[in-house]
Write an enzyme that holds these catalytic residues in place. Sequence first.
Site, PDB file in Angstrom:
ATOM      1  N   LYS A  53       0.819  -1.225   0.000  1.00 38.11           N
ATOM      2  CA  LYS A  53       0.000   0.000   0.000  1.00 38.11           C
ATOM      3  C   LYS A  53       0.849   1.268   0.000  1.00 38.11           C
ATOM      4  O   LYS A  53       0.384   2.330  -0.420  1.00 38.11           O
ATOM      5  CB  LYS A  53      -0.904   0.014   1.227  1.00 38.11           C
ATOM      6  CG  LYS A  53      -1.915  -1.111   1.279  1.00 38.11           C
ATOM      7  CD  LYS A  53      -3.186  -0.729   0.569  1.00 38.11           C
ATOM      8  CE  LYS A  53      -4.265  -1.812   0.736  1.00 38.11           C
ATOM      9  NZ  LYS A  53      -5.479  -1.488  -0.032  1.00 38.11           N
ATOM     10  N   SER A 303       1.857  -9.743  -0.086  1.00 43.76           N
ATOM     11  CA  SER A 303       1.383  -8.356  -0.065  1.00 43.76           C
ATOM     12  C   SER A 303       1.695  -7.588   1.209  1.00 43.76           C
ATOM     13  O   SER A 303       1.850  -6.366   1.155  1.00 43.76           O
ATOM     14  CB  SER A 303      -0.118  -8.340  -0.329  1.00 43.76           C
ATOM     15  OG  SER A 303      -0.773  -9.212   0.569  1.00 43.76           O
TER      16      SER A 303
END
Lengths: 314, 314
Positions: A53, A303
């Site tokens: 992110k 991730s």
Amino acid sequence: MTFPTLSDIRAAHARIQPFVHRTPVLTSSAINEIAGCELFFKCENFQKVGAFKARGAANAVLKLSPEQKAKGVATHSSGNHAAALARAASVAGIPAYIVMPSNAPEIKKKAVSGYGGEIVECEPTLKARESTLEDVVEKTGATFIPPFDYLDVIEGQATCALELLEEQPNLDIVMAPVGGGGLLAGTALTVHYLNPSIQVIAGEPSGADDAFRSMQAGAILPNEKTQTIADGLLTSVGKLPFAVIQQHVEAILLATDPQIVEAMRLLYERMKLVVEPSGAVPLAALMANKERFAGKRVGIILSGGNVDLGKLPF
Amino acid sequence: MTFPTLSDIRAAHARIQPFVHRTPVLTSSAINEIAGCELFFKCENFQKVGAFKARGAANAVLKLSPEQKAKGVATHSSGNHAAALARAASVAGIPAYIVMPSNAPEIKKKAVSGYGGEIVECEPTLKARESTLEDVVEKTGATFIPPFDYLDVIEGQATCALELLEEQPNLDIVMAPVGGGGLLAGTALTVHYLNPSIQVIAGEPSGADDAFRSMQAGAILPNEKTQTIADGLLTSVGKLPFAVIQQHVEAILLATDPQIVEAMRLLYERMKLVVEPSGAVPLAALMANKERFAGKRVGIILSGGNVDLGKLPF
């Protein structure tokens, strides 16, 4: 609407490079043997704020005009995007207003305030989050940076696959998890541009399988209820990501919670990597569909690694 | 007695390179801020068999003559060296006889047999281990490869600092843990050859502080009893390593178990790294002596990551 081109994605990579890690790609012969294929793990759990992110948030903030920057950015989130946006704003020296539900975990609030983000509390409902965000934006003039349904964010997430394919161009398949779809869409764009013969396959928790169902239906079918340990993937897929996913993603494969925990355990035990449940979903989906991957060279994006150590599932 | 020279260590590096990982050097701005210095972590937790021990064992096995190789290798160990020697032998296609106490944990036996090592069980006493090993060596003609008090093993462990300084030559200090002393001695030799102005400092658990006491006394004072979570560092320092350590190690700093656990937590939470307690000891010792390291550039060898996930101390 125009999706980011390869040169847009390359420009984003140059733009965010000073502010994010170039994460390593690691391998494990032990896991290869268990999985029956050759795996290349792109370690975004080592990324700034502990998740990919950081890329999208940095890109979105850095692309703002000076006028926009002066007024800051805002979002509503209690997850990794909140911390990533607060950090990106802090690096750029601009304000970040983060709307968080009053029941958000202390540790997540601390992450945001640690980066200098200004937390605006609201009732723990989606309606309250959206209306509080509207108030904040109206009062401050800040630019709303959504977590995934936003082109500059998708463009930033796309830089992860750019690094992966630079290091390992000869892959058969690239895998990413899918929640809101920002990472998956960015990955699919980059892979499509660089080598359309590489398949992009997503992993999704069976307890939050909206993207899987949406792909089959050809239209977005949001989650009505969710139940999975992969708390970063509870959200339903966004419109912009879904448009890309429909075009450029080969398949979405599901993984159950026990399969996700088993994949986490492999990553901890065999690779010594701390990953959050959401980060282990693609490996779990692969292990649940071994025949499909037999003998292939597969890039997997891990991730994120933001997990409560006191609550590990083993 | 002649200790390995720089060209010996470079030759060892070339020798073992096809059989071990070149592990990454990772950084964390969050930990730098907490520690007040700039840290470079050499991630031997990612090494084959999950620890630097893969280097020394591979080097020792590969240096055997064809006649020696034909008869195999042997050792007594219930730790990382057992698995490392079994793996090195398996890669070289020769037998490995590993003497293990009958009460060794199932998981450690499995690691050894998973690499094709032949386990020879004995009573859980040092005397039984040594006499059983003698029997095995007499019967098989295998070469005994000790875990640390052996020049070819020290030479192999020395390759770790070679990679660290290749990547980060401008360090002020390099840190490693000390148990038997093989890694510390190898590190001290390499650093001394490449740049004698870099200090080598060890971290040692205060519950197994023989190297600390031995340095002060100028003679080896073995542990009489040990009590620490750092189960890889219970053994007392060996003669060969101690000779190097006396000459080339600047200081040995102690860390208590709570400090070791706190350092582990930092590595898990901030860097997403699974490390075993022994691997966190140098960072713990640094954090307990911050003023000494203030503003310095410090390389830290994270020695291993083999930890029982069900028994994490947090």
